[in-house]
Design a protein around this motif. Structure first.
Motif, PDB file in Angstrom:
ATOM      1  N   UNK A  15      47.425 -13.625   0.896  1.00  0.00           N
ATOM      2  CA  UNK A  15      46.220 -12.812   1.019  1.00  0.00           C
ATOM      3  C   UNK A  15      46.564 -11.323   1.201  1.00  0.00           C
ATOM      4  N   UNK A  16      47.665 -11.088   1.945  1.00  0.00           N
ATOM      5  CA  UNK A  16      48.080  -9.717   2.176  1.00  0.00           C
ATOM      6  C   UNK A  16      48.338  -9.005   0.845  1.00  0.00           C
TER       7      UNK A  16
ATOM      8  N   UNK B  67      36.839 -15.336   1.077  1.00  0.00           N
ATOM      9  CA  UNK B  67      37.069 -16.794   1.144  1.00  0.00           C
ATOM     10  C   UNK B  67      38.535 -17.164   1.343  1.00  0.00           C
ATOM     11  N   UNK B  68      39.458 -16.251   0.974  1.00  0.00           N
ATOM     12  CA  UNK B  68      40.881 -16.540   1.124  1.00  0.00           C
ATOM     13  C   UNK B  68      41.260 -16.722   2.592  1.00  0.00           C
ATOM     14  N   UNK B  69      40.445 -16.189   3.500  1.00  0.00           N
ATOM     15  CA  UNK B  69      40.707 -16.294   4.935  1.00  0.00           C
ATOM     16  C   UNK B  69      40.902 -17.753   5.352  1.00  0.00           C
ATOM     17  N   UNK B  70      40.139 -18.619   4.648  1.00  0.00           N
ATOM     18  CA  UNK B  70      40.214 -20.045   5.020  1.00  0.00           C
ATOM     19  C   UNK B  70      41.632 -20.583   4.879  1.00  0.00           C
ATOM     20  N   UNK B  71      42.359 -20.020   3.889  1.00  0.00           N
ATOM     21  CA  UNK B  71      43.706 -20.538   3.608  1.00  0.00           C
ATOM     22  C   UNK B  71      44.769 -19.901   4.500  1.00  0.00           C
ATOM     23  N   UNK B  72      44.395 -18.888   5.276  1.00  0.00           N
ATOM     24  CA  UNK B  72      45.387 -18.161   6.098  1.00  0.00           C
ATOM     25  C   UNK B  72      45.594 -18.909   7.416  1.00  0.00           C
TER      26      UNK B  72
ATOM     27  N   UNK C 246      45.024 -10.225   9.131  1.00  0.00           N
ATOM     28  CA  UNK C 246      44.349 -10.121   7.834  1.00  0.00           C
ATOM     29  C   UNK C 246      42.979  -9.461   7.989  1.00  0.00           C
ATOM     30  N   UNK C 247      42.289  -9.849   9.074  1.00  0.00           N
ATOM     31  CA  UNK C 247      40.959  -9.268   9.332  1.00  0.00           C
ATOM     32  C   UNK C 247      41.062  -7.757   9.460  1.00  0.00           C
TER      33      UNK C 247
END
Ligand code: FA5
Length: 345
Positions: free
Chosen positions: A1-2, A44-49, A57-58
């Motif tokens: 995600x980064x 939505x990628x947050x879910x995978x982090x 990430x936030x």
């Protein structure tokens, strides 16, 4: 995600460089910050982090969002300012190809005549001095033999300032200062033109702001003959012909004896015309022998030295020479009026 966040950030940096209008900027804003924009797409990628990286990430997403908001807002400001400048430039644009509508300027008629008179007197050995417009009561009155409470003060209705000073009512206000300046350097021959002020009823011959040109001669054995000689010489050179003058008795506290000097009308040679109002003579210049009290007040030995003085009404001279009928026209600054007269360039 980064990596995705960094990718979006780099894409934004290069896209904003290419923006050249407000509309394009708005498109870019929606593309990144809009409901279905790129930032929303990352969320939505947050879910995978993994949980321990969620906070970092936030923060990265928030930083990216505020970077985009700041860049868009500052570019919006730039566009607004450019729009205002464009508007001003368009409104004030000077078309240098348009034909020029104004003519060549000229000196004021009063300045022209003043310079002519100054030149004549300078050629006869006079210095040109300047007086102040705001004067002390002493210089305007007391020093020229008009003490407080003397009826002669009523001759000149005066504008007083709150601090007790006056707007000078006559150029004679400079006499004391000039006499003191040159008293150890006799003989004295000085002229001093200047603006004067009086609380007058205004008409074609009277202004509340007008000009005089004063002259003094101090030496041993100065007499009325000197006064007549210098005035005749000056007038003959200004009117470019031999003129005649005559003296009538007058009264001024600062001269004894005092006279009114008339000039034989240079336009009709005394036969009578509009300029001299059919009288053949024009009243031009009060004058006289400087009162001994005035010399003494300046520290000059009045037994040894004598002097004469004159106070020419400069505006009246200009009117006579150039054909103005109303003194108020001289102060009007009205170019249409000036153009009707013989104003030289
Ligand atoms: C004086 O002011 C004396 N100081 C003149 C003088 C000097 C006499 C030296 C003797 C020796 P008078 O107030 O008359 O005098 O004014 C002189 C001239 O100034 C007048 O002849 C006139 O031409 C002009 N003058 C006076 N008042 C006005 C005015 N309100 N508007 C236009 N010109 C004026």
């Amino acid at each position: 995600m980064k990596q995705e966040i960094e990718k979006v950030s780099l894409e934004f940096d290069s896209e904003i460089m290419a923006v050249s209008s407000q509309a394009q900027l708005e498109e870019l804003r929606v593309k990144y910050l809009g409901k279905s924009g790129k930032i929303t797409a990352i969320m939505p990628m947050m879910k995978t982090v993994p949980n321990e990286q969620k906070r970092e990430m936030g923060m990265l997403i928030n930083e990216l969002k505020s970077k985009i908001e700041t860049a868009v807002a500052s570019m919006q400001d730039e566009f607004k300012q450019r729009a205002i400048l464009d508007e001003i430039n368009n409104a004030e644009r000077i078309d240098i190809t348009l034909p020029v509508e104004t003519g060549v300027g000229s000196l004021h008629p009063r300045t022209i005549v003043q310079k002519e008179i100054e030149d004549v007197f300078v050629s006869m050995g006079f210095v040109v001095e300047e007086g102040y417009e705001i004067e002390t009561e002493y210089n305007n009155f007391d020093a020229v033999n008009v003490p407080a409470n003397h009826p002669a003060r009523d001759m000149q209705d005066t504008f007083w300032l709150n601090n007790g000073q006056v707007l000078k009512t006559h150029t004679s206000a400079a006499q004391n200062r000039i006499l003191k300046k040159y008293k150890n350097n006799m003989p004295i021959r000085a002229i001093f033109p200047g603006r004067c002020f009086r609380n007058e009823e205004l008409d074609a011959g009277h202004e509340n702001t007008f000009f005089q040109l004063e002259g003094i001669i101090v030496d041993e054995n100065v007499s009325v003959a000197n006064l007549i000689y210098f005035m005749k010489e000056m007038l003959s050179r200004i009117f470019k012909k031999e003129v005649d003058v005559r003296l009538r008795p007058g009264f001024f506290p600062f001269t004894e004896p005092s006279f009114e000097m008339d000039v034989r009308c240079p336009y009709c040679d005394g036969k009578g015309c509009n300029v001299c109002k059919q009288g053949g003579w024009i009243e031009l210049c009060p004058c006289g022998m400087i009162h001994p009290n005035v010399l003494k007040e300046a520290g000059i030995d009045s037994d040894k030295f004598s002097g004469c003085a004159f106070g020419l009404g400069l505006d009246r001279m200009v009117m006579m020479k150039m054909g103005f009928n109303d003194i108020r026209d001289l102060n009007s600054g009205n170019l249409k009026i000036f153009k009707q007269f013989k104003v030289e360039r």
